[in-house]
Scaffold this motif. Sequence first.
Motif, PDB file in Angstrom:
ATOM      1  N   ALA A 281       0.822  -1.210   0.000  1.00  9.81           N
ATOM      2  CA  ALA A 281       0.000   0.000   0.000  1.00  9.81           C
ATOM      3  C   ALA A 281       0.861   1.267   0.000  1.00  9.81           C
ATOM      4  N   LEU A 282       2.046   1.173   0.591  1.00  8.72           N
ATOM      5  CA  LEU A 282       2.951   2.319   0.638  1.00  8.72           C
ATOM      6  C   LEU A 282       3.768   2.468  -0.637  1.00  8.72           C
ATOM      7  N   GLY A 283       3.640   1.519  -1.545  1.00  4.66           N
ATOM      8  CA  GLY A 283       4.378   1.596  -2.798  1.00  4.66           C
ATOM      9  C   GLY A 283       5.721   0.900  -2.752  1.00  4.66           C
ATOM     10  N   GLY A 284       5.903   0.024  -1.794  1.00  5.38           N
ATOM     11  CA  GLY A 284       7.162  -0.694  -1.670  1.00  5.38           C
ATOM     12  C   GLY A 284       8.134   0.015  -0.753  1.00  5.38           C
ATOM     13  N   VAL A 285       9.336  -0.502  -0.708  1.00  6.03           N
ATOM     14  CA  VAL A 285      10.397   0.073   0.103  1.00  6.03           C
ATOM     15  C   VAL A 285      11.327   0.819  -0.842  1.00  6.03           C
ATOM     16  N   ARG A 286      11.431   2.122  -0.635  1.00  8.07           N
ATOM     17  CA  ARG A 286      12.215   2.965  -1.543  1.00  8.07           C
ATOM     18  C   ARG A 286      13.701   2.945  -1.201  1.00  8.07           C
ATOM     19  N   VAL A 287      14.514   3.035  -2.230  1.00  7.14           N
ATOM     20  CA  VAL A 287      15.933   3.353  -2.092  1.00  7.14           C
ATOM     21  C   VAL A 287      16.088   4.716  -2.767  1.00  7.14           C
ATOM     22  N   VAL A 288      16.593   5.688  -2.014  1.00  6.05           N
ATOM     23  CA  VAL A 288      16.732   7.044  -2.540  1.00  6.05           C
ATOM     24  C   VAL A 288      18.200   7.456  -2.505  1.00  6.05           C
ATOM     25  N   VAL A 289      18.566   8.323  -3.429  1.00  7.92           N
ATOM     26  CA  VAL A 289      19.927   8.850  -3.512  1.00  7.92           C
ATOM     27  C   VAL A 289      19.850  10.359  -3.732  1.00  7.92           C
ATOM     28  N   PRO A 290      20.912  11.094  -3.366  1.00  9.74           N
ATOM     29  CA  PRO A 290      20.920  12.522  -3.677  1.00  9.74           C
ATOM     30  C   PRO A 290      20.734  12.731  -5.183  1.00  9.74           C
ATOM     31  N   SER A 291      20.005  13.761  -5.531  1.00  6.60           N
ATOM     32  CA  SER A 291      19.669  13.968  -6.942  1.00  6.60           C
ATOM     33  C   SER A 291      20.903  14.077  -7.829  1.00  6.60           C
ATOM     34  N   ASP A 292      22.018  14.589  -7.296  1.00  2.00           N
ATOM     35  CA  ASP A 292      23.216  14.714  -8.119  1.00  2.00           C
ATOM     36  C   ASP A 292      23.941  13.374  -8.315  1.00  2.00           C
ATOM     37  N   GLN A 293      23.503  12.311  -7.610  1.00  2.00           N
ATOM     38  CA  GLN A 293      24.106  10.992  -7.766  1.00  2.00           C
ATOM     39  C   GLN A 293      23.157  10.000  -8.454  1.00  2.00           C
ATOM     40  N   ALA A 294      22.017  10.487  -8.908  1.00  5.01           N
ATOM     41  CA  ALA A 294      20.994   9.606  -9.478  1.00  5.01           C
ATOM     42  C   ALA A 294      21.470   8.880 -10.737  1.00  5.01           C
ATOM     43  N   ASP A 295      22.189   9.561 -11.621  1.00  6.51           N
ATOM     44  CA  ASP A 295      22.656   8.918 -12.855  1.00  6.51           C
ATOM     45  C   ASP A 295      23.656   7.800 -12.546  1.00  6.51           C
ATOM     46  N   ALA A 296      24.577   8.064 -11.623  1.00 10.00           N
ATOM     47  CA  ALA A 296      25.560   7.046 -11.243  1.00 10.00           C
ATOM     48  C   ALA A 296      24.860   5.858 -10.581  1.00 10.00           C
ATOM     49  N   ALA A 297      23.859   6.146  -9.758  1.00  4.65           N
ATOM     50  CA  ALA A 297      23.109   5.077  -9.091  1.00  4.65           C
ATOM     51  C   ALA A 297      22.385   4.215 -10.117  1.00  4.65           C
ATOM     52  N   GLN A 298      21.807   4.846 -11.122  1.00  4.36           N
ATOM     53  CA  GLN A 298      21.094   4.087 -12.152  1.00  4.36           C
ATOM     54  C   GLN A 298      22.042   3.189 -12.932  1.00  4.36           C
ATOM     55  N   GLU A 299      23.260   3.658 -13.166  1.00  6.52           N
ATOM     56  CA  GLU A 299      24.254   2.826 -13.858  1.00  6.52           C
ATOM     57  C   GLU A 299      24.581   1.580 -13.032  1.00  6.52           C
ATOM     58  N   ILE A 300      24.716   1.754 -11.707  1.00  9.92           N
ATOM     59  CA  ILE A 300      25.004   0.620 -10.821  1.00  9.92           C
ATOM     60  C   ILE A 300      23.820  -0.350 -10.828  1.00  9.92           C
ATOM     61  N   LEU A 301      22.600   0.167 -10.751  1.00 11.09           N
ATOM     62  CA  LEU A 301      21.424  -0.702 -10.764  1.00 11.09           C
ATOM     63  C   LEU A 301      21.309  -1.459 -12.085  1.00 11.09           C
ATOM     64  N   ASP A 302      21.607  -0.786 -13.186  1.00 11.74           N
ATOM     65  CA  ASP A 302      21.583  -1.458 -14.489  1.00 11.74           C
ATOM     66  C   ASP A 302      22.617  -2.579 -14.537  1.00 11.74           C
ATOM     67  N   ALA A 303      23.817  -2.309 -13.989  1.00 10.23           N
ATOM     68  CA  ALA A 303      24.870  -3.327 -13.955  1.00 10.23           C
ATOM     69  C   ALA A 303      24.446  -4.518 -13.091  1.00 10.23           C
ATOM     70  N   LEU A 304      23.789  -4.245 -11.971  1.00 12.21           N
ATOM     71  CA  LEU A 304      23.274  -5.327 -11.122  1.00 12.21           C
ATOM     72  C   LEU A 304      22.265  -6.179 -11.874  1.00 12.21           C
ATOM     73  N   ASN A 305      21.351  -5.530 -12.562  1.00 13.27           N
ATOM     74  CA  ASN A 305      20.305  -6.245 -13.302  1.00 13.27           C
ATOM     75  C   ASN A 305      20.867  -7.063 -14.455  1.00 13.27           C
ATOM     76  N   ARG A 306      21.933  -6.578 -15.071  1.00 17.28           N
ATOM     77  CA  ARG A 306      22.569  -7.328 -16.171  1.00 17.28           C
ATOM     78  C   ARG A 306      23.415  -8.484 -15.647  1.00 17.28           C
ATOM     79  N   GLY A 307      23.760  -8.459 -14.375  1.00 19.22           N
ATOM     80  CA  GLY A 307      24.618  -9.490 -13.806  1.00 19.22           C
ATOM     81  C   GLY A 307      26.093  -9.157 -13.878  1.00 19.22           C
ATOM     82  N   ASP A 308      26.414  -7.910 -14.231  1.00 17.04           N
ATOM     83  CA  ASP A 308      27.809  -7.497 -14.359  1.00 17.04           C
ATOM     84  C   ASP A 308      28.560  -7.560 -13.033  1.00 17.04           C
ATOM     85  N   LEU A 309      27.862  -7.460 -11.934  1.00 16.28           N
ATOM     86  CA  LEU A 309      28.507  -7.426 -10.621  1.00 16.28           C
ATOM     87  C   LEU A 309      28.446  -8.776  -9.915  1.00 16.28           C
TER      88      LEU A 309
END
Length: 120
Positions: A79-107
């Motif tokens: 109901a709350l929309g899940g458990v959020r992971v948040v990052v400072p807005s100036d680090q959002a692009d770098a965070a997305q790159e890490i998440l993409d790498a995790l999803n691809r299995g690169d890590l």
Amino acid sequence: MDGADAERLADVTAQGMRMSPRSQRTFMSTSTTSGYITVANLSTAMEAHLIQGALHAAGIDALVPDANISQTHSLMTVALGGVRVVVPSDQADAAQEILDALNRGDLQLEGDEGEPAGGG
């Protein structure tokens, strides 16, 4: 107290709740993630903390603001929309790159081919 904080406090007061000045300060300091961007919504706090750890390892200041409420009231997590992971807005692009790498299995660790825990 900024305008958004004042509005949240007014909402709480309008619902008939009263807060001590100390509680008001705590409410204001924890109720907002201003300057942060949600990069992931997960089903459990454990998953969110795993993502947070991966982001921290990459030097990204990730937070899991919903961890306590989801652990205390686990049935409310959806109901709350899940458990959020948040990052400072100036680090959002770098965070997305890490998440993409995790999803691809690169890590993925070498030799870990997705086998079930226990080697089964």
